[in-house]
Structure formats: structure tokens, C-alpha cells
Motif scaffolding. Structure first.
Motif, short mmCIF file in Angstrom:
data_model
loop_
_atom_site.label_atom_id
_atom_site.label_comp_id
_atom_site.label_asym_id
_atom_site.label_seq_id
_atom_site.Cartn_x
_atom_site.Cartn_y
_atom_site.Cartn_z
N LEU A 156 -72.87 34.02 -34.75
CA LEU A 156 -73.52 35.07 -33.98
C LEU A 156 -74.43 35.91 -34.87
O LEU A 156 -75.45 36.43 -34.40
CB LEU A 156 -72.47 35.95 -33.30
CG LEU A 156 -71.64 35.27 -32.20
CD1 LEU A 156 -70.63 36.25 -31.61
CD2 LEU A 156 -72.54 34.71 -31.11
N VAL A 159 -77.64 34.21 -34.80
CA VAL A 159 -78.35 34.48 -33.55
C VAL A 159 -79.10 35.80 -33.68
O VAL A 159 -80.28 35.90 -33.32
CB VAL A 159 -77.38 34.52 -32.36
CG1 VAL A 159 -78.11 34.97 -31.09
CG2 VAL A 159 -76.74 33.15 -32.14
N GLN A 219 -71.04 28.51 -31.21
CA GLN A 219 -70.20 28.30 -30.03
C GLN A 219 -68.72 28.58 -30.34
O GLN A 219 -67.98 29.06 -29.48
CB GLN A 219 -70.36 26.87 -29.51
CG GLN A 219 -71.73 26.59 -28.91
CD GLN A 219 -72.72 26.05 -29.92
OE1 GLN A 219 -72.49 26.10 -31.13
NE2 GLN A 219 -73.84 25.51 -29.44
N VAL A 222 -68.37 32.15 -30.03
CA VAL A 222 -68.38 32.54 -28.62
C VAL A 222 -66.96 32.48 -28.06
O VAL A 222 -66.49 33.40 -27.39
CB VAL A 222 -69.33 31.63 -27.80
CG1 VAL A 222 -69.08 31.79 -26.30
CG2 VAL A 222 -70.78 31.95 -28.12
N ALA A 289 -76.72 29.10 -21.78
CA ALA A 289 -76.21 30.28 -22.47
C ALA A 289 -75.24 29.89 -23.57
O ALA A 289 -75.18 30.53 -24.62
CB ALA A 289 -75.52 31.22 -21.48
N MET A 290 -74.48 28.82 -23.35
CA MET A 290 -73.49 28.38 -24.32
C MET A 290 -74.11 27.58 -25.46
O MET A 290 -73.61 27.58 -26.58
CB MET A 290 -72.42 27.54 -23.63
CG MET A 290 -71.22 27.19 -24.49
SD MET A 290 -70.24 28.65 -24.91
CE MET A 290 -68.86 27.90 -25.77
N SER A 291 -75.21 26.90 -25.18
CA SER A 291 -75.75 25.99 -26.19
C SER A 291 -77.01 26.50 -26.87
O SER A 291 -77.42 25.98 -27.90
CB SER A 291 -76.05 24.62 -25.56
OG SER A 291 -76.96 24.75 -24.49
N GLN A 292 -77.66 27.53 -26.30
CA GLN A 292 -78.89 28.06 -26.88
C GLN A 292 -78.61 29.33 -27.67
O GLN A 292 -78.07 30.29 -27.13
CB GLN A 292 -79.91 28.35 -25.78
CG GLN A 292 -81.10 29.14 -26.25
CD GLN A 292 -81.87 28.44 -27.35
OE1 GLN A 292 -82.00 27.23 -27.32
NE2 GLN A 292 -82.38 29.19 -28.30
N PRO A 293 -78.97 29.36 -28.95
CA PRO A 293 -78.69 30.54 -29.78
C PRO A 293 -79.66 31.68 -29.52
O PRO A 293 -80.56 31.95 -30.32
CB PRO A 293 -78.82 30.00 -31.20
CG PRO A 293 -79.82 28.89 -31.08
CD PRO A 293 -79.55 28.26 -29.75
N VAL A 297 -76.13 34.46 -25.19
CA VAL A 297 -74.80 33.96 -25.54
C VAL A 297 -73.72 34.96 -25.12
O VAL A 297 -72.58 34.58 -24.85
CB VAL A 297 -74.66 33.66 -27.05
CG1 VAL A 297 -75.56 32.52 -27.46
CG2 VAL A 297 -74.91 34.91 -27.89
N ALA A 300 -72.12 34.08 -21.87
CA ALA A 300 -71.11 33.02 -21.93
C ALA A 300 -69.76 33.62 -22.31
O ALA A 300 -68.72 33.26 -21.74
CB ALA A 300 -71.53 31.95 -22.94
#
Length: 367
Positions: A156, A159, A219, A222, A289-293, A297, A300
Motif C-alpha cells: 500500500l 500505491v 493485495q 488489502v 479495485a483489487m488488482s489495480q494499484p 484499493v 476493496a
């Protein structure tokens, strides 16, 4: 051809682990930018994910976002007014593309060099997957177009850094910092609310082949931020990889999280003996939302909390609503009639696969 395809799939599932070390450099923002109280200063010099030193002489007036996730980043910080070209397709339909030029081929993902060169933008913002398309990068370089390739996000914090670099590249440093503050505010709400809660074992079912993520992926964070214990990490997996269904059954997760591009967990038939399947403890999260940084996020994370820790979510719901949406971005449209495939724009795993296949010549590009 099968051998080439296998190599590309391996590249895809490991993409989230091939960040700065493989790319050869880390992003190094100009010190003046960091110390300017959120105001961008130029000239700006940085080393992007290709290892090349990039200099932006003055604040860009025109920007091309190479992939859907790059468009999400630009819009989320209020830089959409400078975007002259972007992917215009189902992957960005929640963004207002207006009269911006679609720079992709018929698949809505693969960048077309000629379209970008014709726009002659001041700068091109590119996700790390662009490093697999050397011909495109060389064509843009030959045309004298400045390209900044972002590092792969494995946390994160990464990100946040990509949001910050997007602000520097587009001249929207203040907007980027506002978006990061928005992310941090929501993440702090989640952390405080879940402090004394249990962390049930959960498996991320990313595909029928057992695609899932371990440590050193955003992820993974997340899931742990949402109050779960990541099964893949607990058995020692690092990065993206494939896990045998028998291992998952033996570990017996209480919850299964899966991308909403499918109506049920992709491996449900193989995992029917797990507590998660027998008790119906499954959570569908927005695939992009889960796979794109990008900033989304956090949504998610929020979806998982709402399903796994409903009492906690009920306590923080009003506080989350008060925090609003990120910067000037698209936010999270939660209307029930919105298409699952387009709820949040991004460059998710299915889109990345199309892009990789296209780069290798499996998908025809418009000339």
C-alpha cells in the motif's frame, strides 16, 4: 505458441512482484518537489521503472495515460483536465472520457503508438507493464515524447508513491497529496476499528488454476488490512503464484475472497469441503479495485470488512461516508445497477493478460 503463452501467463501472475529490483530502479522524485509544500516545481528529474533518468522541464499541459489504471490515477488526483488521450473502453467507462482521443486498439487496452505520436503530448504516464512493450517505448522515444513508467506496487505504501509520482508528472502535486490523505484517513478508520477483532483465515481465489497472492503484494495488504489472515502468506507463498486446491482444503479457510468478474469463486467445485464454501462465507470484490494499484484499493478493503466484520462496519459506516471521495476522482459508484465489470476503472489481471498477449502479437493491433 503454447510455450510463448505459458511464459506470458507466468509473467502475468508474477507481475506484482517484479517491481523496482527487476525494473532496475526506484522512483526518485526531485527533492524540490518533496519540500515544496505539495506544490510541484520544475524542472523535475526522476528515475523511472525502466532505470532511465527522465526530466520534465516545465509543468505539462497535455498528458496521455497509457493504460486504464493510469487514467484512474490521473482522474483521482484532479489531473483529468490535462489528459488528451487515454484508453476509452469498458475498462474506463466510469470515467468521463469526453472528447479525449482513444489511444488503444480494438481490444480497448493495447496502446497504439501512432495515436499517441499524433497527439504529441508533453508526457505519457505508463503502468509498469509497459516495460514488456519495448517497441512502443522506443517509438515514443524516437518521436521525442517523454514517458514516465511507474514502479510495480507491492504494498500500500507503493500505491501511495504511485499516486504521488502521478501528481509530480502531471503537475497536480497538491491533488495527489489530498488523495493520499483521503486514503490514509480511511485506512486509519479501518485499523482502529479492527484492532481487537479476530483475523479469520481467508483464501483469495483468483482463478480456476489456483491463482492467488502471498506476501510482497499489495493485495496481501488489502486482505490483512481488512482483518483477514492471508492463507497463501501463511503457507509461505511470496508474490503471485498458483496454489493446489488440496493445500487450500487442508488449510480449511473460513472465508474465500474472489474477483467479481465471476458469479462465484472460480475454484468453488474444488474447494467445496472448506468451511468457507460449506457455510457460504464468500466475498466478491471489485476485480479492478483489487488488482489495480490505485486509490480505489481502499474500496476493496471496505467490501471485505462489510462482509467479514459486519458489526465493525456498521460502527464506522457514518465515519466513512463523512470522509467523502478521493480528491477530484471518480470515487466508488455503488449503485446496484452498475455493471460489475466497470465499477472501478483499472488495469486488472484480465486486462493485463490482454495487454501481454497483444504485446506478443497474439491480439491484432490497429495500425
Amino acid at each position: 505458441m503454447r510455450q510463448q503463452l505459458a511464459v506470458l501467463v507466468v509473467l502475468l501472475v508474477t507481475l506484482s512482484t517484479i517491481g523496482p529490483a527487476v525494473a532496475g530502479a526506484t522512483t526518485a522524485p526531485n527533492a524540490a518537489v518533496q519540500e515544496s509544500d505539495s506544490q510541484c516545481e520544475y524542472p523535475l528529474t526522476m528515475t523511472d521503472a525502466t532505470g532511465e533518468e527522465v526530466t520534465i522541464e516545465s509543468e505539462p499541459e497535455s498528458v496521455v495515460t497509457l493504460y486504464p489504471g493510469d487514467a484512474q490515477l490521473a482522474y483521482s488526483i484532479g489531473a483529468e483536465g490535462k489528459v488528451v488521450g487515454m484508453p476509452v473502453s469498458e475498462y474506463t467507462e466510469s470515467l468521463d472520457a469526453g472528447d479525449r482521443t482513444d489511444i488503444t486498439g480494438d481490444d480497448g487496452v493495447t496502446p497504439v503508438a501512432e495515436e499517441i505520436v499524433a497527439l504529441n503530448p508533453d508526457v505519457v504516464l505508463a503502468a509498469n507493464i509497459a516495460t514488456f512493450n519495448e517497441d512502443l517505448l522506443q517509438t515514443l522515444d524516437d518521436a521525442g515524447i517523454t514517458v514516465v513508467v511507474l514502479d510495480t506496487a507491492t504494498s500500500l505504501d507503493d500505491v501511495r508513491e504511485n499516486v504521488r509520482v502521478t501528481g509530480q508528472v502531471t503537475g497536480e502535486c497538491a491533488g495527489a497529496e489530498e488523495t493520499i490523505d483521503w486514503m490514509d484517513e480511511r485506512l486509519e478508520i479501518y485499523e482502529d476499528a479492527l484492532e481487537n477483532e479476530s483475523e479469520p483465515l481467508a483464501y483469495y481465489d483468483g482463478g480456476e488454476n489456483g491463482d492467488t497472492h502471498g506476501t510482497e503484494t499489495f493485495q496481501h495488504e488489502v486482505m490483512t488490512t481488512a482483518g483477514l489472515t492471508n492463507l497463501a502468506a501463511s503457507v509461505g507463498q511470496t508474490g503471485w503464484g498458483q496454489m493446489n486446491a488440496e493445500v487450500v482444503v487442508d488449510e480449511d479457510p473460513e472465508w474465500i475472497v474472489y474477483p467479481d468478474r465471476t458469479a462465484e469463486p472460480p475454484s468453488a467445485d474444488s474447494l467445496e469441503e472448506t468451511t468457507a464454501i460449506t457455510e457460504g462465507n464468500v466475498v466478491a470484490v471489485d476485480d479492478n479495485a483489487m488488482s489495480q494499484p490505485g486509490p480505489n484499493v481502499v474500496y476493496a478493503i471496505e467490501t471485505i470488512i462489510e462482509q467479514v466484520h459486519p458489526e465493525v462496519y456498521a460502527e464506522i459506516e457514518a465515519e466513512l461516508e463523512a470522509s467523502g471521495e478521493p480528491g477530484n476522482g471518480s470515487g466508488n459508484d455503488t449503485d446496484e445497477d452498475q455493471s460489475d465489470d466497470s465499477a472501478i476503472p483499472g488495469f486488472g489481471v484480465p486486462v493485463a493478460l490482454v495487454a501481454l498477449l497483444a504485446t506478443a502479437g497474439f491480439v491484432a493491433r490497429r495500425r
